[in-house]
Structure formats: structure tokens, C-alpha cells
Motif scaffolding. Structure first.
Motif, short mmCIF file in Angstrom:
data_model
loop_
_atom_site.label_atom_id
_atom_site.label_comp_id
_atom_site.label_asym_id
_atom_site.label_seq_id
_atom_site.Cartn_x
_atom_site.Cartn_y
_atom_site.Cartn_z
N LYS A 117 0.83 -1.21 0.00
CA LYS A 117 0.00 0.00 0.00
C LYS A 117 0.87 1.26 0.00
CE LYS A 117 -3.84 -2.18 2.48
NZ LYS A 117 -4.60 -2.22 3.76
N GLN A 118 1.92 1.24 0.81
CA GLN A 118 2.82 2.39 0.86
C GLN A 118 3.56 2.57 -0.46
OE1 GLN A 118 5.36 1.74 4.29
NE2 GLN A 118 3.62 1.61 5.70
N ALA A 119 3.91 1.45 -1.07
CA ALA A 119 4.62 1.50 -2.36
C ALA A 119 3.73 2.09 -3.44
CB ALA A 119 5.08 0.10 -2.75
N VAL A 120 2.47 1.69 -3.48
CA VAL A 120 1.55 2.20 -4.49
C VAL A 120 1.31 3.70 -4.33
CG1 VAL A 120 -0.86 2.14 -5.25
CG2 VAL A 120 0.43 0.03 -5.08
N GLU A 121 1.33 4.17 -3.10
CA GLU A 121 1.20 5.62 -2.87
C GLU A 121 2.33 6.37 -3.56
OE1 GLU A 121 1.01 6.30 1.30
OE2 GLU A 121 -0.96 5.36 1.55
N LYS A 122 3.53 5.82 -3.50
CA LYS A 122 4.67 6.43 -4.19
C LYS A 122 4.51 6.35 -5.70
CE LYS A 122 7.96 5.38 -0.47
NZ LYS A 122 9.21 4.65 -0.09
N LEU A 123 4.02 5.20 -6.17
CA LEU A 123 3.82 5.03 -7.61
C LEU A 123 2.77 5.99 -8.14
CD1 LEU A 123 3.90 1.12 -7.94
CD2 LEU A 123 5.79 2.74 -8.24
N GLU A 124 1.70 6.20 -7.36
CA GLU A 124 0.64 7.12 -7.78
C GLU A 124 1.17 8.54 -7.95
OE1 GLU A 124 -2.29 6.79 -8.80
OE2 GLU A 124 -2.84 4.74 -8.30
N GLN A 125 2.09 8.92 -7.10
CA GLN A 125 2.67 10.26 -7.19
C GLN A 125 3.53 10.43 -8.45
OE1 GLN A 125 4.81 10.90 -3.52
NE2 GLN A 125 2.99 10.68 -2.25
N ALA A 126 3.96 9.29 -9.02
CA ALA A 126 4.83 9.34 -10.20
C ALA A 126 4.08 9.13 -11.51
CB ALA A 126 5.93 8.28 -10.07
N ARG A 127 2.77 8.84 -11.43
CA ARG A 127 2.03 8.54 -12.65
C ARG A 127 2.06 9.70 -13.63
NH1 ARG A 127 -2.81 6.67 -13.44
NH2 ARG A 127 -3.19 5.55 -11.47
N GLN A 128 2.06 9.39 -14.92
CA GLN A 128 2.18 10.39 -15.97
C GLN A 128 0.84 10.77 -16.58
OE1 GLN A 128 5.49 11.75 -16.74
NE2 GLN A 128 5.51 10.74 -14.72
N ASN A 129 -0.15 9.90 -16.46
CA ASN A 129 -1.47 10.21 -16.98
C ASN A 129 -2.52 9.40 -16.24
OD1 ASN A 129 -2.07 7.61 -18.59
ND2 ASN A 129 -0.07 8.23 -19.42
N SER A 130 -3.77 9.81 -16.37
CA SER A 130 -4.86 9.18 -15.62
C SER A 130 -5.23 7.80 -16.14
CB SER A 130 -6.10 10.08 -15.66
OG SER A 130 -6.51 10.31 -17.02
N ASP A 131 -4.76 7.46 -17.34
CA ASP A 131 -5.09 6.16 -17.93
C ASP A 131 -4.23 5.02 -17.39
OD1 ASP A 131 -7.05 7.34 -19.53
OD2 ASP A 131 -5.62 7.77 -21.13
N GLN A 132 -3.12 5.34 -16.76
CA GLN A 132 -2.23 4.30 -16.25
C GLN A 132 -2.92 3.47 -15.16
OE1 GLN A 132 1.20 7.25 -15.81
NE2 GLN A 132 2.30 5.30 -15.89
N ILE A 133 -2.77 2.15 -15.28
CA ILE A 133 -3.32 1.22 -14.28
C ILE A 133 -2.18 0.83 -13.34
CG2 ILE A 133 -4.39 -1.03 -13.89
CD1 ILE A 133 -5.64 -0.76 -16.67
N ILE A 134 -2.33 1.18 -12.06
CA ILE A 134 -1.31 0.91 -11.06
C ILE A 134 -1.97 0.15 -9.92
CG2 ILE A 134 0.40 1.90 -9.50
CD1 ILE A 134 0.42 4.40 -11.34
N ARG A 135 -1.60 -1.12 -9.73
CA ARG A 135 -2.26 -1.96 -8.74
C ARG A 135 -1.23 -2.74 -7.91
NH1 ARG A 135 -7.56 -2.90 -10.78
NH2 ARG A 135 -8.25 -0.87 -11.59
N TRP A 136 -1.66 -3.19 -6.73
CA TRP A 136 -0.81 -4.05 -5.91
C TRP A 136 -1.57 -5.33 -5.56
CZ3 TRP A 136 -2.54 -5.52 -1.09
CH2 TRP A 136 -3.52 -4.71 -0.48
N TYR A 137 -0.80 -6.42 -5.35
CA TYR A 137 -1.39 -7.72 -5.06
C TYR A 137 -0.52 -8.44 -4.03
CZ TYR A 137 -3.71 -6.50 -9.38
OH TYR A 137 -4.42 -5.83 -10.36
N SER A 138 -1.16 -8.89 -2.96
CA SER A 138 -0.44 -9.56 -1.88
C SER A 138 -0.55 -11.07 -2.04
CB SER A 138 -1.02 -9.14 -0.53
OG SER A 138 -0.40 -9.85 0.53
N HIS A 139 0.56 -11.71 -2.37
CA HIS A 139 0.62 -13.16 -2.56
C HIS A 139 2.01 -13.66 -2.22
CE1 HIS A 139 -3.26 -13.84 -4.62
NE2 HIS A 139 -3.07 -12.63 -5.13
N SER A 140 2.10 -14.90 -1.78
CA SER A 140 3.39 -15.58 -1.66
C SER A 140 3.69 -16.23 -3.00
CB SER A 140 3.34 -16.63 -0.55
OG SER A 140 4.54 -17.39 -0.55
#
Length: 285
Positions: free
Chosen positions: A49-72
Motif C-alpha cells: 500500500k505504501q509503495a503504491v502511494e509512491k507510484l501514484e505520485q509518479a504517474r504520468q497520466n490518468s489512464d495508467q493502471i497501477i495496482r498491488w497484489y499480496s501473494h506468496s
């Protein structure tokens, strides 16, 4: 050698394992800044969740899909569930590039290992990447997708030493897997790349130093290491320049050249071979 960049991340779905911190997160940030859709996978949901917050701040346009998934990812079932979930926002289509950045190390003397810690070592170095590659390649072949699969190994995939008996074997195995897949996946037009970094100063490096034998730390004193950002740039260069294998530094390049195996070389290899001819063997006393 002079062909420049051949791959552009913009608009591509990049699947990054180990993306919650360290090299994986640094790579994800670069990809987002270059306009890619990015899915990151790791075990710790809070870190993701914290990582995605950083990624969202770096997005270049609203169309980009940025997601996280918790799995082993150290089991086939976990790797399959993670990839299937990450592909849903893209209509089930396979990612364009799989970046296998997940992995960890727990240095120790071999005689101190137990069956459990030894198995965990292989899970966290080999299976955590191999299972993802297996799941992804099945999906790409089934969909006739011309994707890319990228492995992250280590200088210790070319040689090993005291302290890394539960780590280095898995990295050697990744090297063998990548060489085999480079040949086989020509059948499906799936590109294979593998990156060999030296020491990377990540949170994982701090953890491994807690169990690292003193003699191992002493041997590593001359390793200047690289930052996660430098490692991420190296991985990206490997893919963009269409290189099968890429080493992070001169010393690792020497070992790569001297133990090339089935991988292709480059025009500087003859000079590296001369330089590595008299590599000093580590004393055993």
C-alpha cells in the motif's frame, strides 16, 4: 552494442514481483514515470500500500493502471493466483513484461543449516522466480503473446563462497533456467533476459547482515555495491537494449565472461578473459 534502446515501457503492462521495496519498487517507479501500467506483487500488504502511494505520485497520466497484489510467490498456486488477479484489469491478457525481482538471502554456515532453512533458501531464490516464469510463459504461449520474462540473479550465480550455501545454488539455478528458456522460447517469440547485480543496498541487505558470518562480511569488504535505483536502471537497460544477460559491474562482468556457458558474449569478452585469467583463489585457511 550501438543499437540504442529497443523497448519502450509506455503503455505496456509491467508485472513486478518484489515490488513493495528495494530494487522492485525502484524499477516500478521508473516504469511508471515512463508511462507504463504497473502491477506490483509481494507478501506484505502494508508495504505494498505504501509503495503504491509512491507510484501514484509518479504517474504520468490518468489512464495508467497501477495496482498491488499480496501473494506468496514461492508456490505455484500463489504465483498463479497473483498473475491471474493482476491480469483482470487488462481483460485477462498476459503482461507485456514479467520482472522477477522477488528474492531474499539468509547467509549462514552450511553446517548450521536445517532442512527447513535450506528449503526456504531455494524457495526465496529460485522458486519465487521460477514459478512466476512458468505461470507467465504458459499464459503467453496460450495467448500467442510476444512477451518478455526477466530474471534477477546475482554475482553469486557465477561463483560462490562461504556463507551463501542456501542462496547461491538458487541463483545458479536461475542462470541455468534462463539459458534453457532463451533457447526454448524462440518457439513462442518470448524474450528472456537475466540481470546479475553485485551487492544491492536494500532493506533485504540489512536483514541478511544480521545472520552473515564474519568471514563472509570480511570477504565482501571490497564490494562497493550499488543502490536499488542503479540496479533498477541496469535491469531496464538489459531489456531495452535486447541483451540476454547483463552484469552490474566490472567484476561481475569478468566472472560472466570467464564462465559464459550457453549465453552470448560481446566484443569486450576477449579483454575480460585476459583480465580474469589470474583471478586469485580465496584462501581456505
Amino acid at each position: 552494442m550501438f543499437g540504442g534502446n529497443k523497448w519502450v515501457p509506455k503503455g505496456q503492462h509491467c508485472y513486478v514481483t518484489g515490488g513493495s521495496q528495494g530494487t522492485g519498487l525502484s524499477l516500478a517507479l521508473i516504469l511508471v514515470k515512463q508511462g507504463a501500467h504497473v502491477s506490483i506483487v509481494a507478501r506484505d500488504a502494508n508495504k505494498l500500500k505504501q509503495a503504491v502511494e509512491k507510484l501514484e505520485q509518479a504517474r504520468q497520466n490518468s489512464d495508467q493502471i497501477i495496482r498491488w497484489y499480496s501473494h506468496s510467490l514461492s508456490t505455484y498456486e500463489g504465483a498463479a493466483a497473483a498473475l491471474e488477479e493482476a491480469c483482470k484489469p487488462f481483460g485477462g491478457r498476459a503482461p507485456d513484461v514479467i520482472f522477477n525481482c522477488a528474492g531474499s538471502s539468509r547467509p549462514a554456515y552450511f553446517i548450521e543449516e536445517t532442512p527447513e532453512t535450506f528449503k526456504t533458501g531455494m524457495d526465496n531464490t529460485y522458486w519465487v522466480q521460477a514459478y512466476t516464469a512458468l505461470v507467465a510463459s504458459k499464459m503467453m504461449a496460450r495467448q500467442k503473446a510476444k512477451g518478455k520474462i526477466v530474471f534477477v540473479a546475482s554475482t553469486l550465480a557465477y561463483f560462490s563462497m562461504v556463507g551463501y550455501t542456501s542462496y547461491s545454488p538458487g541463483k545458479f539455478a536461475l542462470r541455468g533456467l534462463a539459458e534453457a528458456l532463451r533457447s526454448e522460447f524462440q518457439l513462442y517469440e518470448i524474450a528472456v533476459h537475466i540481470y546479475y547485480p553485485c551487492t544491492i543496498y536494500t532493506p533485504g541487505y540489512i536483514e541478511e547482515n544480521k545472520t552473515k558470518p564474519r568471514i563472509t562480511a570480511k570477504i565482501e569488504e571490497s564490494d562497493s555495491g550499488i543502490t536499488p535505483e542503479q540496479a533498477a536502471e541496469g535491469i531496464l537497460q538489459c531489456v531495452q537494449r535486447g541483451k540476454f544477460q547483463h552484469a552490474s559491474d566490472w567484476i561481475t562482468s569478468l566472472f560472466r565472461s570467464a564462465t559464459r556457458g550457453a549465453g552470448p558474449g560481446d566484443v569486450l569478452d576477449p579483454l575480460r578473459n585476459l583480465a580474469s585469467w589470474n583471478v586469485i583463489e580465496l584462501p581456505v585457511k
